[in-house]
Design a protein around this motif. Sequence first.
Motif, PDB file in Angstrom:
ATOM      1  N   GLY A   9       0.820  -1.207   0.000  1.00 49.78           N
ATOM      2  CA  GLY A   9       0.000   0.000   0.000  1.00 49.78           C
ATOM      3  C   GLY A   9       0.857   1.261   0.000  1.00 49.78           C
ATOM      4  O   GLY A   9       2.062   1.216  -0.214  1.00 49.78           O
ATOM      5  N   THR A  10       0.217   2.382   0.261  1.00 51.09           N
ATOM      6  CA  THR A  10       0.892   3.680   0.309  1.00 51.09           C
ATOM      7  C   THR A  10       0.436   4.408   1.572  1.00 51.09           C
ATOM      8  O   THR A  10      -0.294   3.859   2.383  1.00 51.09           O
ATOM      9  N   SER A  12      -1.743   6.723   1.731  1.00 53.43           N
ATOM     10  CA  SER A  12      -3.193   6.936   1.696  1.00 53.43           C
ATOM     11  C   SER A  12      -3.983   5.647   1.461  1.00 53.43           C
ATOM     12  O   SER A  12      -5.193   5.633   1.594  1.00 53.43           O
ATOM     13  N   LYS A  13      -3.301   4.552   1.104  1.00 48.90           N
ATOM     14  CA  LYS A  13      -3.978   3.302   0.782  1.00 48.90           C
ATOM     15  C   LYS A  13      -3.470   2.179   1.677  1.00 48.90           C
ATOM     16  O   LYS A  13      -2.279   2.060   1.913  1.00 48.90           O
ATOM     17  N   CYS A  14      -4.381   1.358   2.192  1.00 50.94           N
ATOM     18  CA  CYS A  14      -4.016   0.248   3.068  1.00 50.94           C
ATOM     19  C   CYS A  14      -3.331  -0.870   2.281  1.00 50.94           C
ATOM     20  O   CYS A  14      -3.545  -1.016   1.080  1.00 50.94           O
ATOM     21  N   SER A  16      -2.922  -4.699   1.072  1.00 52.28           N
ATOM     22  CA  SER A  16      -3.983  -5.621   0.684  1.00 52.28           C
ATOM     23  C   SER A  16      -3.407  -6.918   0.140  1.00 52.28           C
ATOM     24  O   SER A  16      -2.207  -7.019  -0.123  1.00 52.28           O
ATOM     25  N   SER A  34      -8.359  -6.157   2.554  1.00 54.29           N
ATOM     26  CA  SER A  34      -7.574  -4.975   2.892  1.00 54.29           C
ATOM     27  C   SER A  34      -7.175  -5.077   4.352  1.00 54.29           C
ATOM     28  O   SER A  34      -8.001  -5.385   5.210  1.00 54.29           O
ATOM     29  N   LYS A  37      -5.384  -0.084   8.767  1.00 55.22           N
ATOM     30  CA  LYS A  37      -4.493   1.039   8.489  1.00 55.22           C
ATOM     31  C   LYS A  37      -3.153   0.869   9.216  1.00 55.22           C
ATOM     32  O   LYS A  37      -3.123   0.415  10.358  1.00 55.22           O
ATOM     33  N   ARG A  40       1.228  -3.584   7.239  1.00 59.11           N
ATOM     34  CA  ARG A  40       1.757  -3.925   5.922  1.00 59.11           C
ATOM     35  C   ARG A  40       2.175  -5.400   5.875  1.00 59.11           C
ATOM     36  O   ARG A  40       2.782  -5.904   6.815  1.00 59.11           O
TER      37      ARG A  40
END
Length: 108
Positions: A9-10, A12-14, A16, A34, A37, A40
Amino acid sequence: TAFALATTGTESKCGSMQVNAFSAWSSSKEWSVSLPKHERPILLSVSATVVCLVTDLNYVRIWSIGGLQRHILSIPGDGVTLATHNNLVSVLHYTGYCLSLSLCVDTT
């Protein structure tokens, strides 16, 4: 048999994971999840019956091949490597600091 991919992810993105189960008995041949938050994926392994993921927060997450999350475990150190075979899962992880130059690892 299944094929699985995970992404970290990034900001802003979880993180997955996407799974394509070729021989699952369930109707969901493709599924994704997903992660929460700030969690990783770092290790991923697939067997004939389970999909296993180790995260950077030292969680071991285990799903059935059809997508049902079966277990969430916590390990005491960072994951080093992961192996699965049928319903068996083996995680090699760090156990702490050593006074010598050798690595301190344990298996769960």
